[in-house]
Scaffold this motif. Structure first.
Motif, PDB file in Angstrom:
ATOM      1  N   ALA A   1      52.723  -0.291 -55.426  1.00 24.44           N
ATOM      2  CA  ALA A   1      52.674  -1.718 -55.099  1.00 24.44           C
ATOM      3  C   ALA A   1      54.016  -2.268 -54.646  1.00 24.44           C
ATOM      4  CB  ALA A   1      52.161  -2.500 -56.306  1.00 24.44           C
ATOM      5  N   THR A   2      55.083  -1.539 -54.917  1.00 28.80           N
ATOM      6  CA  THR A   2      56.415  -2.003 -54.498  1.00 28.80           C
ATOM      7  C   THR A   2      56.806  -1.482 -53.119  1.00 28.80           C
ATOM      8  OG1 THR A   2      57.669  -0.118 -55.412  1.00 28.80           O
ATOM      9  CG2 THR A   2      57.127  -1.929 -56.924  1.00 28.80           C
ATOM     10  N   MET A   3      55.984  -0.596 -52.544  1.00 20.00           N
ATOM     11  CA  MET A   3      56.331   0.015 -51.268  1.00 20.00           C
ATOM     12  C   MET A   3      56.006  -0.923 -50.100  1.00 20.00           C
ATOM     13  SD  MET A   3      57.698   2.892 -51.895  1.00 20.00           S
ATOM     14  CE  MET A   3      58.061   3.515 -53.555  1.00 20.00           C
TER      15      MET A   3
ATOM     16  N   ALA B   1      50.658   4.194 -49.763  1.00 24.88           N
ATOM     17  CA  ALA B   1      52.051   3.899 -50.066  1.00 24.88           C
ATOM     18  C   ALA B   1      52.967   5.108 -49.981  1.00 24.88           C
ATOM     19  CB  ALA B   1      52.152   3.287 -51.460  1.00 24.88           C
ATOM     20  N   TYR B   2      52.416   6.307 -50.225  1.00 24.62           N
ATOM     21  CA  TYR B   2      53.279   7.481 -50.272  1.00 24.62           C
ATOM     22  C   TYR B   2      53.286   8.266 -48.963  1.00 24.62           C
ATOM     23  CZ  TYR B   2      53.379   6.288 -55.170  1.00 24.62           C
ATOM     24  OH  TYR B   2      53.545   5.603 -56.350  1.00 24.62           O
ATOM     25  N   GLN B   3      52.737   7.678 -47.908  1.00 22.96           N
ATOM     26  CA  GLN B   3      52.867   8.294 -46.592  1.00 22.96           C
ATOM     27  C   GLN B   3      54.263   8.024 -46.058  1.00 22.96           C
ATOM     28  OE1 GLN B   3      49.956   7.050 -43.715  1.00 22.96           O
ATOM     29  NE2 GLN B   3      51.056   7.958 -41.999  1.00 22.96           N
ATOM     30  N   VAL B   4      54.796   8.976 -45.320  1.00 21.11           N
ATOM     31  CA  VAL B   4      56.137   8.839 -44.756  1.00 21.11           C
ATOM     32  C   VAL B   4      56.024   8.510 -43.276  1.00 21.11           C
ATOM     33  CG1 VAL B   4      58.350   9.970 -44.357  1.00 21.11           C
ATOM     34  CG2 VAL B   4      57.031  10.493 -46.413  1.00 21.11           C
TER      35      VAL B   4
ATOM     36  N   ARG C   1      62.055   2.531 -49.144  1.00 16.63           N
ATOM     37  CA  ARG C   1      60.870   1.711 -48.881  1.00 16.63           C
ATOM     38  C   ARG C   1      60.571   0.730 -50.016  1.00 16.63           C
ATOM     39  NH1 ARG C   1      55.478   4.503 -47.668  1.00 16.63           N
ATOM     40  NH2 ARG C   1      54.834   2.328 -47.530  1.00 16.63           N
ATOM     41  N   MET C   2      61.007   1.040 -51.200  1.00 21.44           N
ATOM     42  CA  MET C   2      60.704   0.188 -52.344  1.00 21.44           C
ATOM     43  C   MET C   2      61.445  -1.140 -52.246  1.00 21.44           C
ATOM     44  SD  MET C   2      61.302   0.868 -56.413  1.00 21.44           S
ATOM     45  CE  MET C   2      62.950   0.167 -56.401  1.00 21.44           C
ATOM     46  N   ASP C   3      60.709  -2.251 -52.395  1.00 20.06           N
ATOM     47  CA  ASP C   3      61.312  -3.584 -52.465  1.00 20.06           C
ATOM     48  C   ASP C   3      61.749  -3.811 -53.907  1.00 20.06           C
ATOM     49  OD1 ASP C   3      61.967  -6.267 -52.541  1.00 20.06           O
ATOM     50  OD2 ASP C   3      60.306  -6.884 -51.244  1.00 20.06           O
ATOM     51  N   SER C   4      63.034  -3.765 -54.146  1.00 23.43           N
ATOM     52  CA  SER C   4      63.536  -3.800 -55.524  1.00 23.43           C
ATOM     53  C   SER C   4      63.199  -5.109 -56.221  1.00 23.43           C
ATOM     54  CB  SER C   4      65.048  -3.570 -55.534  1.00 23.43           C
ATOM     55  OG  SER C   4      65.724  -4.652 -54.911  1.00 23.43           O
TER      56      SER C   4
END
Length: 701
Positions: A662-664, A690-693, A574-577
């Motif tokens: 913030a990167t998710m 952000a940490y929900q799946v 999910r993280m936008d690198s």
């Protein structure tokens, strides 16, 4: 020396029964086809009727099919105890979870000029809707979902195999069974044959989890069931869900010009999916034990139709349960929704083992889709043909590959043996010879056809403008595309008009023409996934992707079943690198209630984790019970709130969690597939934080 092109031209073409080639059709006036009006009764105002080319293709393929063999209808009708009289099943949320009324049009006329006659046949067979006796003591409820609910009499209660997709359809099936056969006798065991969601998702509609926790009702599954069930739907879950719009025709109404069934069953139900974890696993290749006093022999068949699957033999009834390894169709080697390519040789060998272990004795064979087969001779016939279907596809595709046929050519060359084409249960109602043959090459050789020009290709949006320029511009392509369409040369027309749509996504005339082309190709398909994909493409080109709110449809049970490592891997996806280029930190994650420890590092714009270790100098240590972390994973309580109320403890730089959050990115479940179909301002999926799946609904197949 002959070239590969010469060799391919010399090979026999795919059999007419599987073909959509325009060479089978007669000449027709171009002017007439160009101006075909919208079809009477078509669900879309811009929809077109089948052209005379398409009608002739369907007439010719129909003439080559073995309609004199109607044994399937005899077997499908056998053992009916009670039809289901209610055509709809409501979801607990208030909408319709299941509607069989929409498929009654299939029985209202003999043939449809917009549907492959073989597809009409299997869809009519899948209109069975009720309770059936397989043999005294074994029963099936069919037509309530994509799969069947199977019930076997044990010593003290009923043993249920594969409880459908949704709890509402499973509950309705169980109610019908109890009314006519069960008479209050309770469930004594549940068996999941494999990892796909249509074989376990309805379990909460028939079983109370407390009965499992107390040990009264065992839940049995193949070893590795939970890990593979969850993993298949996580890493590429959003993409799989979007692709289901095409393979399963989710936007298409049930209609002669639209959706006519899925081959495995009529549709996927739209109810609530849940999961109760297995309490016993079949660990050995062949394992025998009693389930509620009934002797069962389990045959593990990993990496066949599913990553983990098992057949079951019931010696008391001489009954062979083939899960989904043998159905009334060719299955998928490569599945259009997206999944790891399957091993057809391995698959054929497990069928062969079932034949030699159980098939010489069995008197009835049944499965999680379709209807049973009775008599030992019939069972051996079906097992041998299905074995040979997968083995032939593996061996002959590789034979052709070793003679130079590539992944981009194999579907035009490979042919299922004519003897198997004449067996209805070897037809391509779920997998097709076209996409499966390409899947075999992908399995062994990958995507590259070994032409350096295709090794680092331009994106279609980048290459298409050059094609359009070299073909003389949009007007020239539209003119030529219309002529090809009007001549019934739909695959050639598709080739050039698709380039124009890729180059000019807002060109309405190009999208309309490509939709007309897709529609005719779709009408000609025997395989529901291929038909649905072409018709879904036509729909989105004409109407765009529907707007509106999109909710998280993933099962909370599946999210809770994710391992912590899988959860961390999903966050890394999910993280936008691009948003993490300047970040660098190390986190120690501790979950005391299950004793897990992880090091999570962000470096080089990459999030990694390793289990069983701790950093000596972490930037942050996060301590939270795994049971509490699950509250964040399912969206019930944010991680920030858990830290604020002391449920989770932090030591070090707590701002790291906000920066990582913030990167998710929230994946859009309606991302654009065909250019120019995405409306502006379409809403994003709903997440608590952000940490929900949100891995998407479990894959069904």
């Amino acid at each position: 020396m002959s070239t590969r092109r010469d060799f391919i031209k010399a090979l026999p073409a795919a059999g007419a029964a599987f073909s959509i080639a325009s060479s089978f059709v007669a000449e027709e006036s171009a002017a007439r086809t160009q101006r075909d009006p919208p079809s009477a009764g078509h669900f879309h105002p811009n929809g077109k009727p089948p052209s005379t080319f398409t009608r002739e293709v369907l007439r010719q393929v129909g003439a080559g099919l073995p309609f004199a063999d109607d044994k399937d209808f005899e077997e499908q009708r056998r053992g009916l105890i009670a039809p289901m009289t209610e055509m709809t099943i409501m979801a607990d949320a208030g909408h319709v979870a299941w509607d069989m009324q929409q498929f009654r049009f299939l029985d209202e006329q003999d043939a449809f000029d917009s549907v492959h006659p073989s597809l009409v046949r299997i869809s009519r067979l899948n209109n069975n809707y009720g309770l059936y006796e397989v043999v005294p003591g074994i029963y099936q409820v069919r037509g309530f979902d994509l799969s069947d609910l199977t019930i076997v009499r044990g010593k003290s209660g009923w043993i249920v195999f594969d409880p459908l997709v949704s709890q509402e359809t499973a509950r309705a099936a169980w109610t019908l069974f109890q009314t006519h056969v069960g008479r209050g006798r309770q469930i004594s065991a549940v068996i999941y044959s494999h990892t796909h969601g249509d074989h376990w998702g309805g379990v909460r509609g028939i079983l109370d989890e407390e009965d499992v926790r107390s040990g009264r009702v065992p839940v049995i599954a193949p070893a590795g069931f939970m890990a593979h069930t969850v993993a298949e739907n996580v890493y590429a879950g959003n993409a799989m869900n979007r692709r289901l719009f095409y393979q399963y025709g989710l936007l298409l109404p049930s209609d002669p010009h639209g959706y006519v069934g899925q081959g495995l069953g009529q549709r996927v139900s739209a109810g609530t999916s849940g999961l109760i974890a297995p309490t016993r696993h079949v660990e050995q290749p062949i394992e025998e034990f009693e389930v509620d006093g009934l002797r069962m022999v389990f045959q593990s068949t990993p990496n066949t139709e599913a990553p983990r699957e098992m057949n079951t033999y019931l010696p008391e009834w001489k009954a062979l349960w083939m899960a989904e390894n043998v159905i009334a169709s060719l299955h998928n080697i490569y599945t259009l929704r997206g999944a790891q390519v399957r091993d057809p040789l391995n698959w054929s060998k497990y069928i062969n083992e079932a034949l030699y272990r159980f098939g010489f004795e069995a008197e009835v064979m049944f499965a999680s889709h379709h209807w049973p087969r009775w008599s030992n001779a019939r069972i051996q016939e079906v097992l041998r043909a299905q074995r040979d279907l997968y083995a032939h596809m593996n061996n002959q595709v590789l034979h052709l590959a070793n003679r130079g046929v590539t992944i981009n050519e194999i579907h035009t060359v490979y042919e299922v043996p004519r003897s198997l084409q004449q067996k209805w249960y070897c037809r391509g109602y779920h997998g097709s010879p076209e996409h499966n043959s390409r899947g075999v090459i992908q399995c062994y050789l990958g995507f590259w056809d070994c032409n350096p020009a295709t090794l680092v290709p331009l994106a279609p949006s980048e290459s298409a403008p050059l094609y359009v320029e070299m073909m003389g511009g949009a007007d020239a392509i539209l003119s030529r595309g219309r002529h090809l369409h009007d001549e019934g040369k739909y695959l050639l027309a598709q080739e050039i008009v698709n380039k124009l749509v890729q180059a000019e996504p807002q060109n309405r005339a190009a999208k309309d023409l490509l939709a007309d082309i897709f529609e005719q190709i779709g009408y000609q398909q025997e395989n529901p996934g291929l038909r649905n994909s072409f018709l879904a493409g036509a729909y989105e080109l004409r109407s765009g992707i529907p707007e509106g709110e999109t909710a998280n449809s993933s099962s909370p049970d599946v999210v809770r079943a994710m391992s912590t490592e899988l959860f961390l891997n999903f966050l890394a996806i999910r993280m936008d690198s691009r948003m993490a280029e300047e970040m660098r930190f190390t986190i120690n994650l501790i979950t005391p209630d299950n004793g897990e420890r992880f090091v999570v590092e962000l470096e080089n714009a990459t999030l990694t984790s390793i289990a069983g270790f701790q950093s000596e100098r972490p930037d942050l240590t996060l301590t939270i019970n795994r049971s509490d972390l699950e509250q964040t994973m399912v969206g019930a309580k944010t991680l920030e709130a858990q830290i604020a109320d002391g449920t989770a403890q932090v030591q070090g730089d707590a701002s790291i969690l906000a920066r990582l959050a913030a990167t998710m990115v929230d994946f859009d479940p309606r991302f654009e597939i065909l250019p120019g179909t995405k409306a502006r301002g379409v809403s994003r999926p709903v997440h608590a934080e952000a940490y929900q799946v949100a891995p998407g609904r479990p894959a069904v197949e």
